[in-house]
Design a protein around this motif. Structure first.
Motif, short mmCIF file in Angstrom:
data_model
loop_
_atom_site.label_atom_id
_atom_site.label_comp_id
_atom_site.label_asym_id
_atom_site.label_seq_id
_atom_site.Cartn_x
_atom_site.Cartn_y
_atom_site.Cartn_z
N TRP A 251 -12.40 -12.19 7.93
CA TRP A 251 -11.27 -11.25 7.94
C TRP A 251 -10.67 -11.10 6.55
CZ3 TRP A 251 -10.18 -8.55 12.30
CH2 TRP A 251 -10.66 -9.06 13.51
N ARG A 252 -10.10 -9.93 6.27
CA ARG A 252 -9.39 -9.71 5.02
C ARG A 252 -8.13 -8.90 5.29
NH1 ARG A 252 -11.07 -5.88 0.57
NH2 ARG A 252 -8.82 -5.62 0.58
N ILE A 253 -7.15 -9.03 4.42
CA ILE A 253 -5.91 -8.26 4.55
C ILE A 253 -6.20 -6.81 4.17
CG2 ILE A 253 -3.56 -8.00 3.66
CD1 ILE A 253 -3.52 -11.04 3.27
N PRO A 254 -5.74 -5.84 4.97
CA PRO A 254 -6.17 -4.45 4.78
C PRO A 254 -5.50 -3.67 3.65
CG PRO A 254 -4.74 -4.61 6.68
CD PRO A 254 -4.98 -6.01 6.23
N VAL A 255 -4.50 -4.24 2.99
CA VAL A 255 -3.87 -3.55 1.86
C VAL A 255 -3.72 -4.51 0.69
CG1 VAL A 255 -2.61 -1.86 3.25
CG2 VAL A 255 -1.54 -4.07 2.74
N ALA A 256 -3.61 -3.96 -0.51
CA ALA A 256 -3.60 -4.78 -1.72
C ALA A 256 -2.34 -5.63 -1.84
CB ALA A 256 -3.75 -3.89 -2.95
N SER A 257 -1.21 -5.13 -1.36
CA SER A 257 0.05 -5.84 -1.58
C SER A 257 0.13 -7.18 -0.84
CB SER A 257 1.23 -4.97 -1.14
OG SER A 257 1.34 -4.95 0.28
N PHE B 273 10.02 -5.62 21.04
CA PHE B 273 9.12 -6.61 20.45
C PHE B 273 8.04 -5.88 19.67
CE2 PHE B 273 6.00 -9.92 20.01
CZ PHE B 273 6.74 -11.09 19.96
N HIS B 274 7.93 -6.19 18.40
CA HIS B 274 6.98 -5.55 17.50
C HIS B 274 5.67 -6.35 17.51
CE1 HIS B 274 5.80 -4.30 13.16
NE2 HIS B 274 5.61 -3.27 13.95
N MET B 275 4.67 -5.84 18.24
CA MET B 275 3.39 -6.55 18.38
C MET B 275 2.41 -6.12 17.29
SD MET B 275 2.84 -6.91 22.49
CE MET B 275 2.74 -5.15 22.81
N ALA B 276 2.87 -6.21 16.04
CA ALA B 276 2.07 -5.76 14.91
C ALA B 276 2.71 -6.28 13.63
CB ALA B 276 1.99 -4.24 14.89
N LEU B 277 2.10 -5.95 12.50
CA LEU B 277 2.70 -6.20 11.20
C LEU B 277 2.85 -4.87 10.48
CD1 LEU B 277 0.58 -9.23 9.87
CD2 LEU B 277 2.73 -9.31 11.16
N ASP B 278 4.01 -4.64 9.87
CA ASP B 278 4.16 -3.53 8.94
C ASP B 278 3.94 -4.09 7.54
OD1 ASP B 278 4.72 -1.80 10.97
OD2 ASP B 278 6.87 -1.71 10.63
N LEU B 279 3.03 -3.45 6.79
CA LEU B 279 2.65 -3.95 5.48
C LEU B 279 3.03 -2.96 4.39
CD1 LEU B 279 -0.93 -5.21 6.42
CD2 LEU B 279 1.18 -6.54 6.31
N ARG B 280 3.48 -3.48 3.27
CA ARG B 280 3.86 -2.62 2.15
C ARG B 280 2.63 -1.87 1.64
NH1 ARG B 280 6.93 -5.68 -2.31
NH2 ARG B 280 8.60 -5.48 -0.76
N ALA B 281 2.70 -0.55 1.68
CA ALA B 281 1.57 0.28 1.24
C ALA B 281 2.10 1.69 1.01
CB ALA B 281 0.45 0.29 2.27
N ASN B 282 2.35 2.02 -0.25
CA ASN B 282 2.98 3.29 -0.61
C ASN B 282 1.94 4.33 -1.00
OD1 ASN B 282 4.94 5.17 -1.22
ND2 ASN B 282 5.39 4.33 -3.23
#
Length: 374
Positions: A248-254, A271-280
């Motif tokens: 597995w790898r993280i899908p964004v560079a940040s 309930f937030h069943m996910a992660l929001d990731l910084r990606a501009n």
């Protein structure tokens, strides 16, 4: 490599080693440089403690930063241009602030529930067993001559099989550069053509490629278990080439989590069943190799991609501004699949990332390491 952990030399510590350029710290503020070319060697010392040199660090920092940024953006632009050229028939995207997107941003509870129902239907209907679709298809292996500037992923996309199927059947590595005129063996269904080697047993080969022995006999229309000999070619239906390195790898560079797994109050109390990731508005990569089960508009999720990785795992990437894959594509781990954005029920550019195991969301941080928090 340009910068790395300082390494000791006989006169000090290396702070820059890049090609034929070396900079060694002799003492605090004092550096020795050595620049080699085929014709000459330029070397000397710089003492930043001296007044006339004090402007140099700022100048060097500015120049090196500008260079590194240009390399990064040039690489990103080049990668995106290749995707634009290579990928045709990409599903039509909904752009931010058009009528469909505005409707999603004003979504009520019913709209969001309908989105969830649609997502679950897509996850359930994903083709988890390629063999079920391919069993009745008679095997045909095409010998294909590579044309100038063609890539393995481009050819695989055209023939609707994975790059791994072609690489494994052709006896080449996945990351090898193709040469014009090179001949590839391309099966018409997922799997690979394998030439038995001395000492191979069917059980060992089947176990290595995660294939059922009975499927191999059925596919190759063989009844006698002793008919397999060294040098013989067999087709391994649905063969999976073992993954090297991290699965597995993280899908964004940040790598930065802006809204984590758990209960939150904005934009809804739920309930937030996910992660929001910084990606501009930047590249989004496949978290693991697999097959694209969905690519297109998905209500509150905006422009979304779902990838099926195996019989257990799937991932979802939502709110994208642009998609670079379509349903049915095979993608490798780390392959660019989209560009992040803020389509759908979204109020700022980011990547909404879900990891699904056996049809149920799980916290991605339990499986994927290296995330950080803002």
């Amino acid at each position: 490599m340009l910068l790395r952990s300082p390494e000791k030399s006989t006169i000090g510590k290396h702070v820059i080693r890049w090609g034929n350029v070396n900079v060694i710290q002799l003492s605090p503020g004092k550096y020795f440089y050595n620049l080699q070319s085929q014709a000459s060697v330029l070397h000397g010392t710089i003492d930043l403690n001296k007044k006339r040199y004090r402007v140099l660090p700022l100048l060097l920092l500015s120049l090196s930063s500008a260079f590194l940024l240009s390399v990064i953006f040039d690489k990103q632009s080049y990668e995106e241009s290749l995707l634009e050229k290579e990928f045709t028939n990409i599903p039509e995207e909904v752009e931010e602030n058009d009528s469909k997107d505005k409707e999603a941003k004003l979504a009520d509870e019913k709209y969001l529930l309908d989105t969830e129902a649609r997502k679950m239907a897509i996850l359930r209907s994903a083709d988890l067993d390629e063999l079920s679709k391919d069993k009745n298809k008679k095997l045909k292996v095409t010998q294909y001559k590579v044309k100038k500037n063609e890539t393995l992923s481009e050819i695989a996309r055209r023939f609707k099989v994975s790059s791994e199927s072609i690489a494994g059947s052709s006896g080449i590595q996945l990351d090898v550069a193709l040469l014009p005129g090179q001949t590839l063996n391309i099966p018409n269904k997922q799997g690979l053509v394998y030439r038995l080697k001395k000492g191979d047993t069917l059980a060992k080969v089947a176990d290595y490629y995660k294939v059922k022995i009975e499927d191999v006999y059925s596919e190759n229309q063989l009844e006698d278990y002793d008919l397999f000999k060294s040098g013989q070619k067999v087709f391994l239906p649905g063969a999976i080439i073992p993954e090297t390195g991290p699965v597995w790898r993280i899908p964004v560079a940040s790598r930065v989590i802006t809204s984590g797994w758990g209960t939150r109050s904005y934009p809804q109390y739920k309930f937030h069943m996910a992660l929001d990731l910084r990606a501009n508005y930047e590249p989004v990569y496949a978290a693991r190799k697999g097959k694209v089960s969905f690519a297109g508009w998905m209500g509150g999720y905006g422009n979304a991609v779902i990838i099926t990785h195996d019989e257990q795992y799937q991932t979802l990437y939502a709110h994208n501004s642009k998609l670079y894959v379509k349903q049915g594509d095979y993608v490798g781990s780390g392959k660019m699949i989209s560009k992040s954005g803020c389509t759908g029920y979204c109020f700022g550019p980011h990547l909404h990332f879900e990891l699904i195991k056996d049809g149920k969301n799980i916290n991605p941080t339990k499986l994927i390491k290296g995330f950080t928090y803002k």
